[in-house]
Design a protein around this motif. Sequence first.
Motif, PDB file in Angstrom:
ATOM      1  N   TRP A  63       0.843  -1.205   0.000  1.00 19.66           N
ATOM      2  CA  TRP A  63       0.000   0.000   0.000  1.00 19.66           C
ATOM      3  C   TRP A  63       0.869   1.243   0.000  1.00 19.66           C
ATOM      4  O   TRP A  63       1.806   1.353   0.786  1.00 19.66           O
ATOM      5  CB  TRP A  63      -0.901   0.009   1.233  1.00 19.66           C
TER       6      TRP A  63
ATOM      7  N   THR B   1      -0.317   7.978  -2.559  1.00 20.51           N
ATOM      8  CA  THR B   1      -1.177   7.887  -3.743  1.00 20.51           C
ATOM      9  C   THR B   1      -2.467   7.122  -3.476  1.00 20.51           C
ATOM     10  O   THR B   1      -3.336   7.073  -4.344  1.00 20.51           O
ATOM     11  CB  THR B   1      -0.439   7.191  -4.909  1.00 20.51           C
ATOM     12  N   GLU B   2      -2.565   6.511  -2.291  1.00 17.86           N
ATOM     13  CA  GLU B   2      -3.714   5.688  -1.920  1.00 17.86           C
ATOM     14  C   GLU B   2      -4.004   4.637  -2.989  1.00 17.86           C
ATOM     15  O   GLU B   2      -5.110   4.527  -3.514  1.00 17.86           O
ATOM     16  CB  GLU B   2      -4.946   6.545  -1.638  1.00 17.86           C
ATOM     17  N   GLN B   3      -2.958   3.854  -3.289  1.00 16.29           N
ATOM     18  CA  GLN B   3      -3.075   2.785  -4.276  1.00 16.29           C
ATOM     19  C   GLN B   3      -2.435   1.511  -3.734  1.00 16.29           C
ATOM     20  O   GLN B   3      -1.491   1.564  -2.956  1.00 16.29           O
ATOM     21  CB  GLN B   3      -2.385   3.175  -5.584  1.00 16.29           C
TER      22      GLN B   3
ATOM     23  N   VAL C 170      -1.777  -2.037 -10.414  1.00 19.92           N
ATOM     24  CA  VAL C 170      -1.945  -0.938  -9.471  1.00 19.92           C
ATOM     25  C   VAL C 170      -3.440  -0.707  -9.354  1.00 19.92           C
ATOM     26  O   VAL C 170      -4.110  -0.409 -10.341  1.00 19.92           O
ATOM     27  CB  VAL C 170      -1.231   0.348  -9.948  1.00 19.92           C
ATOM     28  N   LEU C 171      -3.962  -0.878  -8.137  1.00 22.58           N
ATOM     29  CA  LEU C 171      -5.395  -0.776  -7.871  1.00 22.58           C
ATOM     30  C   LEU C 171      -5.658   0.507  -7.096  1.00 22.58           C
ATOM     31  O   LEU C 171      -5.073   0.724  -6.046  1.00 22.58           O
ATOM     32  CB  LEU C 171      -5.856  -1.991  -7.062  1.00 22.58           C
ATOM     33  N   ASN C 172      -6.543   1.373  -7.634  1.00 21.99           N
ATOM     34  CA  ASN C 172      -6.857   2.609  -6.913  1.00 21.99           C
ATOM     35  C   ASN C 172      -8.076   2.420  -6.012  1.00 21.99           C
ATOM     36  O   ASN C 172      -8.700   1.360  -6.012  1.00 21.99           O
ATOM     37  CB  ASN C 172      -7.034   3.794  -7.882  1.00 21.99           C
ATOM     38  N   THR C 173      -8.409   3.443  -5.248  1.00 24.64           N
ATOM     39  CA  THR C 173      -9.479   3.334  -4.254  1.00 24.64           C
ATOM     40  C   THR C 173     -10.863   3.186  -4.885  1.00 24.64           C
ATOM     41  O   THR C 173     -11.810   2.824  -4.204  1.00 24.64           O
ATOM     42  CB  THR C 173      -9.479   4.548  -3.307  1.00 24.64           C
TER      43      THR C 173
ATOM     44  N   SER D 184      -7.930  -0.747 -12.005  1.00 26.07           N
ATOM     45  CA  SER D 184      -6.538  -1.182 -11.991  1.00 26.07           C
ATOM     46  C   SER D 184      -5.883  -0.989 -13.346  1.00 26.07           C
ATOM     47  O   SER D 184      -6.549  -0.995 -14.378  1.00 26.07           O
ATOM     48  CB  SER D 184      -6.436  -2.655 -11.584  1.00 26.07           C
TER      49      SER D 184
END
Length: 130
Positions: A69, A73-75, A87-90, A94
């Motif tokens: 985590w 970048t909160e990813q 890369v998975l975002n909130t 991805s």
Amino acid sequence: MHAYAQSALPAIGYWRDHLSYSDVRQLQAGDKLYAATETHVFSIDTDKEYSSYSKVNGLHDIGVKKIGWDISTEQLLIAYQNSNLDVLNTKGNSISISDILTTSYPGNKSIRNIYCNNGIGYLSTGLGII
């Protein structure tokens, strides 16, 4: 006579998943608590809302090996056994990063650990730190 209700099945041509939630390989705190299994990643937030991420709904590969985590970048960075990355975002979207997987550099490309800091993911691999 008894009638039993069944959940709606997806339309023909669409996939649904039947994934195991009992073989958690790694936990990672982020905006939620993320758990990595071999087949997928799932999360639970403070309101006990559950989300699942797999190849069926947006991830690009199977065989999750490590997750990391990045606070800034909160990813979530997801590494697969074949060295592919997501890369998975909130929002649950991805992107795939296949540079390690597709490189012609010889040697052990397996990802052993992930450390994220200020938008950069550091990967310890058989090749060294990437």
